[in-house]
Motif scaffolding. Structure first.
Motif, PDB file in Angstrom:
ATOM      1  N   ALA A   1       0.837  -1.195   0.000  1.00  0.00           N
ATOM      2  CA  ALA A   1       0.000   0.000   0.000  1.00  0.00           C
ATOM      3  C   ALA A   1       0.873   1.246   0.000  1.00  0.00           C
ATOM      4  O   ALA A   1       1.852   1.330   0.742  1.00  0.00           O
ATOM      5  CB  ALA A   1      -0.920  -0.002   1.219  1.00  0.00           C
ATOM      6  N   ALA A   2       0.527   2.221  -0.824  1.00  0.00           N
ATOM      7  CA  ALA A   2       1.380   3.389  -1.031  1.00  0.00           C
ATOM      8  C   ALA A   2       1.682   4.153   0.250  1.00  0.00           C
ATOM      9  O   ALA A   2       2.779   4.702   0.408  1.00  0.00           O
ATOM     10  CB  ALA A   2       0.729   4.324  -2.052  1.00  0.00           C
ATOM     11  N   ASN A   3       0.727   4.184   1.187  1.00  0.00           N
ATOM     12  CA  ASN A   3       0.970   4.921   2.424  1.00  0.00           C
ATOM     13  C   ASN A   3       2.107   4.332   3.251  1.00  0.00           C
ATOM     14  O   ASN A   3       2.667   5.008   4.101  1.00  0.00           O
ATOM     15  CB  ASN A   3      -0.311   4.983   3.271  1.00  0.00           C
ATOM     16  CG  ASN A   3      -0.646   3.639   3.907  1.00  0.00           C
ATOM     17  OD1 ASN A   3      -0.165   3.276   4.971  1.00  0.00           O
ATOM     18  ND2 ASN A   3      -1.484   2.871   3.232  1.00  0.00           N
TER      19      ASN A   3
ATOM     20  N   SER B   1       6.477  -3.264  -5.049  1.00  0.00           N
ATOM     21  CA  SER B   1       5.689  -2.364  -5.893  1.00  0.00           C
ATOM     22  C   SER B   1       4.736  -1.614  -4.972  1.00  0.00           C
ATOM     23  O   SER B   1       4.145  -2.213  -4.067  1.00  0.00           O
ATOM     24  CB  SER B   1       4.890  -3.158  -6.929  1.00  0.00           C
ATOM     25  OG  SER B   1       5.742  -3.887  -7.792  1.00  0.00           O
ATOM     26  N   PHE B   2       4.593  -0.303  -5.196  1.00  0.00           N
ATOM     27  CA  PHE B   2       3.761   0.518  -4.320  1.00  0.00           C
ATOM     28  C   PHE B   2       2.582   1.085  -5.102  1.00  0.00           C
ATOM     29  O   PHE B   2       2.744   1.556  -6.231  1.00  0.00           O
ATOM     30  CB  PHE B   2       4.590   1.653  -3.718  1.00  0.00           C
ATOM     31  CG  PHE B   2       5.783   1.173  -2.924  1.00  0.00           C
ATOM     32  CD1 PHE B   2       5.641   0.772  -1.607  1.00  0.00           C
ATOM     33  CD2 PHE B   2       7.044   1.115  -3.501  1.00  0.00           C
ATOM     34  CE1 PHE B   2       6.730   0.323  -0.875  1.00  0.00           C
ATOM     35  CE2 PHE B   2       8.145   0.662  -2.788  1.00  0.00           C
ATOM     36  CZ  PHE B   2       7.979   0.260  -1.464  1.00  0.00           C
ATOM     37  N   GLY B   3       1.403   1.044  -4.493  1.00  0.00           N
ATOM     38  CA  GLY B   3       0.226   1.556  -5.189  1.00  0.00           C
ATOM     39  C   GLY B   3      -1.019   1.446  -4.343  1.00  0.00           C
ATOM     40  O   GLY B   3      -0.949   1.215  -3.132  1.00  0.00           O
TER      41      GLY B   3
ATOM     42  N   THR C   1      -3.642   7.380  -6.127  1.00  0.00           N
ATOM     43  CA  THR C   1      -2.941   6.798  -4.984  1.00  0.00           C
ATOM     44  C   THR C   1      -2.692   7.877  -3.948  1.00  0.00           C
ATOM     45  O   THR C   1      -2.707   9.076  -4.255  1.00  0.00           O
ATOM     46  CB  THR C   1      -1.578   6.192  -5.380  1.00  0.00           C
ATOM     47  OG1 THR C   1      -0.676   7.252  -5.753  1.00  0.00           O
ATOM     48  CG2 THR C   1      -1.712   5.221  -6.548  1.00  0.00           C
ATOM     49  N   ILE C   2      -2.406   7.464  -2.733  1.00  0.00           N
ATOM     50  CA  ILE C   2      -2.143   8.425  -1.669  1.00  0.00           C
ATOM     51  C   ILE C   2      -0.791   9.119  -1.889  1.00  0.00           C
ATOM     52  O   ILE C   2      -0.585  10.245  -1.420  1.00  0.00           O
ATOM     53  CB  ILE C   2      -2.231   7.755  -0.286  1.00  0.00           C
ATOM     54  CG1 ILE C   2      -2.495   8.814   0.798  1.00  0.00           C
ATOM     55  CG2 ILE C   2      -1.001   6.917   0.000  1.00  0.00           C
ATOM     56  CD1 ILE C   2      -2.987   8.239   2.104  1.00  0.00           C
TER      57      ILE C   2
ATOM     58  N   SER D   1       1.977   8.990   8.254  1.00  0.00           N
ATOM     59  CA  SER D   1       3.324   8.488   7.968  1.00  0.00           C
ATOM     60  C   SER D   1       4.014   9.259   6.854  1.00  0.00           C
ATOM     61  O   SER D   1       5.242   9.313   6.794  1.00  0.00           O
ATOM     62  CB  SER D   1       3.257   7.008   7.577  1.00  0.00           C
ATOM     63  OG  SER D   1       2.451   6.828   6.428  1.00  0.00           O
ATOM     64  N   GLN D   2       3.228   9.876   5.972  1.00  0.00           N
ATOM     65  CA  GLN D   2       3.801  10.585   4.827  1.00  0.00           C
ATOM     66  C   GLN D   2       4.350  11.968   5.190  1.00  0.00           C
ATOM     67  O   GLN D   2       5.138  12.532   4.434  1.00  0.00           O
ATOM     68  CB  GLN D   2       2.755  10.749   3.727  1.00  0.00           C
ATOM     69  CG  GLN D   2       2.292   9.441   3.090  1.00  0.00           C
ATOM     70  CD  GLN D   2       1.194   9.686   2.089  1.00  0.00           C
ATOM     71  OE1 GLN D   2       0.070  10.028   2.453  1.00  0.00           O
ATOM     72  NE2 GLN D   2       1.510   9.531   0.816  1.00  0.00           N
ATOM     73  N   VAL D   3       3.902  12.519   6.306  1.00  0.00           N
ATOM     74  CA  VAL D   3       4.271  13.900   6.629  1.00  0.00           C
ATOM     75  C   VAL D   3       5.108  14.022   7.890  1.00  0.00           C
ATOM     76  O   VAL D   3       5.447  15.124   8.320  1.00  0.00           O
ATOM     77  CB  VAL D   3       3.017  14.791   6.737  1.00  0.00           C
ATOM     78  CG1 VAL D   3       2.282  14.814   5.398  1.00  0.00           C
ATOM     79  CG2 VAL D   3       2.075  14.325   7.841  1.00  0.00           C
ATOM     80  N   LEU D   4       5.452  12.885   8.481  1.00  0.00           N
ATOM     81  CA  LEU D   4       6.318  12.902   9.657  1.00  0.00           C
ATOM     82  C   LEU D   4       7.781  12.869   9.241  1.00  0.00           C
ATOM     83  O   LEU D   4       8.175  12.064   8.398  1.00  0.00           O
ATOM     84  CB  LEU D   4       6.033  11.691  10.551  1.00  0.00           C
ATOM     85  CG  LEU D   4       4.888  11.765  11.549  1.00  0.00           C
ATOM     86  CD1 LEU D   4       4.831  10.467  12.346  1.00  0.00           C
ATOM     87  CD2 LEU D   4       5.028  12.945  12.490  1.00  0.00           C
ATOM     88  N   LYS D   5       8.580  13.719   9.822  1.00  0.00           N
ATOM     89  CA  LYS D   5      10.017  13.696   9.614  1.00  0.00           C
ATOM     90  C   LYS D   5      10.689  13.917  10.956  1.00  0.00           C
ATOM     91  O   LYS D   5      10.488  14.955  11.594  1.00  0.00           O
ATOM     92  CB  LYS D   5      10.457  14.775   8.616  1.00  0.00           C
ATOM     93  CG  LYS D   5      11.937  14.697   8.271  1.00  0.00           C
ATOM     94  CD  LYS D   5      12.310  15.702   7.193  1.00  0.00           C
ATOM     95  CE  LYS D   5      13.774  15.566   6.825  1.00  0.00           C
ATOM     96  NZ  LYS D   5      14.168  16.554   5.782  1.00  0.00           N
ATOM     97  N   ASP D   6      11.439  12.911  11.384  1.00  0.00           N
ATOM     98  CA  ASP D   6      12.084  12.949  12.699  1.00  0.00           C
ATOM     99  C   ASP D   6      11.065  13.213  13.806  1.00  0.00           C
ATOM    100  O   ASP D   6      11.313  13.954  14.763  1.00  0.00           O
ATOM    101  CB  ASP D   6      13.178  14.020  12.739  1.00  0.00           C
ATOM    102  CG  ASP D   6      14.281  13.761  11.718  1.00  0.00           C
ATOM    103  OD1 ASP D   6      14.577  12.579  11.488  1.00  0.00           O
ATOM    104  OD2 ASP D   6      14.808  14.732  11.151  1.00  0.00           O
ATOM    105  N   GLY D   7       9.885  12.603  13.641  1.00  0.00           N
ATOM    106  CA  GLY D   7       8.858  12.700  14.659  1.00  0.00           C
ATOM    107  C   GLY D   7       8.040  13.976  14.632  1.00  0.00           C
ATOM    108  O   GLY D   7       7.146  14.162  15.463  1.00  0.00           O
ATOM    109  N   LYS D   8       8.304  14.857  13.670  1.00  0.00           N
ATOM    110  CA  LYS D   8       7.582  16.119  13.577  1.00  0.00           C
ATOM    111  C   LYS D   8       6.925  16.252  12.206  1.00  0.00           C
ATOM    112  O   LYS D   8       7.424  15.736  11.212  1.00  0.00           O
ATOM    113  CB  LYS D   8       8.529  17.299  13.817  1.00  0.00           C
ATOM    114  CG  LYS D   8       9.132  17.334  15.223  1.00  0.00           C
ATOM    115  CD  LYS D   8      10.029  18.551  15.390  1.00  0.00           C
ATOM    116  CE  LYS D   8      10.636  18.604  16.790  1.00  0.00           C
ATOM    117  NZ  LYS D   8      11.517  19.786  16.971  1.00  0.00           N
ATOM    118  N   VAL D   9       5.799  16.963  12.178  1.00  0.00           N
ATOM    119  CA  VAL D   9       5.068  17.173  10.927  1.00  0.00           C
ATOM    120  C   VAL D   9       5.617  18.407  10.225  1.00  0.00           C
ATOM    121  O   VAL D   9       5.765  19.472  10.830  1.00  0.00           O
ATOM    122  CB  VAL D   9       3.561  17.365  11.188  1.00  0.00           C
ATOM    123  CG1 VAL D   9       2.846  17.738   9.897  1.00  0.00           C
ATOM    124  CG2 VAL D   9       2.974  16.092  11.780  1.00  0.00           C
TER     125      VAL D   9
END
Length: 252
Positions: A31-33, A56-58, A167-168, A188-196
């Motif tokens: 799953a893409a997420n 494969s992601f989708g 797709t997400i 999960s897509q917008v977290l970086k080092d625990g921060k949004v």
């Protein structure tokens, strides 16, 4: 020196037992997420086991159609629990192999700081021309976004502004590029080092059906060591630490 045929075949068999070439190549539909955490998990899995993961992601909906049309994936990491169950029922996946690997979190996100407030009031306040989401017929996160908007009573007013992605990953691209000022994606897509990065509202879990993401062994992977090892690895402490670091919950 001449090796007799029987001795030669025995030697070849012993070499195969210790050769790295004996490791499996595992085609996985993801799953893409779950792209970022899976790439990290797969890299560690390959180092530890020697098995090669070909991912494969989708969208889960598209993967379902491909699997039913004979795609040779050996594992599906879905964005829901319904698709794996359906594949088991239809004989395309192995009974008893389905297990939850994560519970996803939906977030309303903008790449622009201050665009999305901490209570999600921007949905009622407006002030934007477009809002992105993933096709709810193909992706559970899109379905969750629709469900949340309906419970909030804003669906009808926002529907004319929808920018719908396949797709997400594409949804995230719409928002990150600025083509859509905000949209519904996976935390999960917008977290970086625990921060949004940007601004976001983590949508309360009571506004949508839990996004229980299940893995399942598909029929082409039945009886193979590599797929079995990967499914077991996903349930282990190392993989679960990666999963939670991306904002998912672990299914109990």
């Amino acid at each position: 020196m001449t090796i007799k045929p029987f001795a030669a075949s025995l030697l070849a068999g012993l070499l195969l037992m210790v050769s790295p070439a004996h490791a499996d190549e595992i085609p996985v539909a993801v799953a893409a997420n779950f792209t970022a955490p899976f790439n990290q998990i797969a890299a560690e899995f390959q180092k530890e086991t020697g098995h090669k993961v070909v991912a494969s992601f989708g969208s889960t909906g598209k993967f379902y159609a491909q699997i039913k049309n004979g795609a040779s994936f050996e594992i599906l990491l879905a964005a829901d629990d319904e698709t794996p169950a359906r594949l088991v029922k239809e004989g395309a996946a192995v009974a008893g192999s389905q297990a939850s690997y994560a519970i996803g979190k939906l977030v309303l996100w903008s790449a622009k700081p201050g665009m999305v407030d901490a209570a999600g009031e921007v949905l009622k306040r407006g002030g934007f021309d477009h809002i992105a989401l993933t096709n709810p017929k193909l992706a559970p996160y899109g379905a969750a976004a629709v469900e949340a908007m309906k419970k909030l009573g804003v669906y009808d007013s926002l529907a004319p502004k929808f920018v719908t992605a396949e797709t997400i990953t594409q949804t995230h691209q719409f928002v990150s590029s600025g083509n859509s000022p905000l949209g519904f994606v996976a935390l999960s897509q917008v977290l970086k080092d625990g921060k949004v990065e940007g601004s976001a509202w983590v949508v309360p879990a009571n506004l949508y059906t839990p996004i229980r993401q299940d893995a399942v062994l598909l029929t082409p992977g039945k009886g193979k060591a590599g797929p079995a090892a990967l499914l077991k690895y996903l349930q282990g402490a190392k993989a679960q630490a990666v999963i939670t670091s991306y904002g998912y919950e672990i299914a109990l």
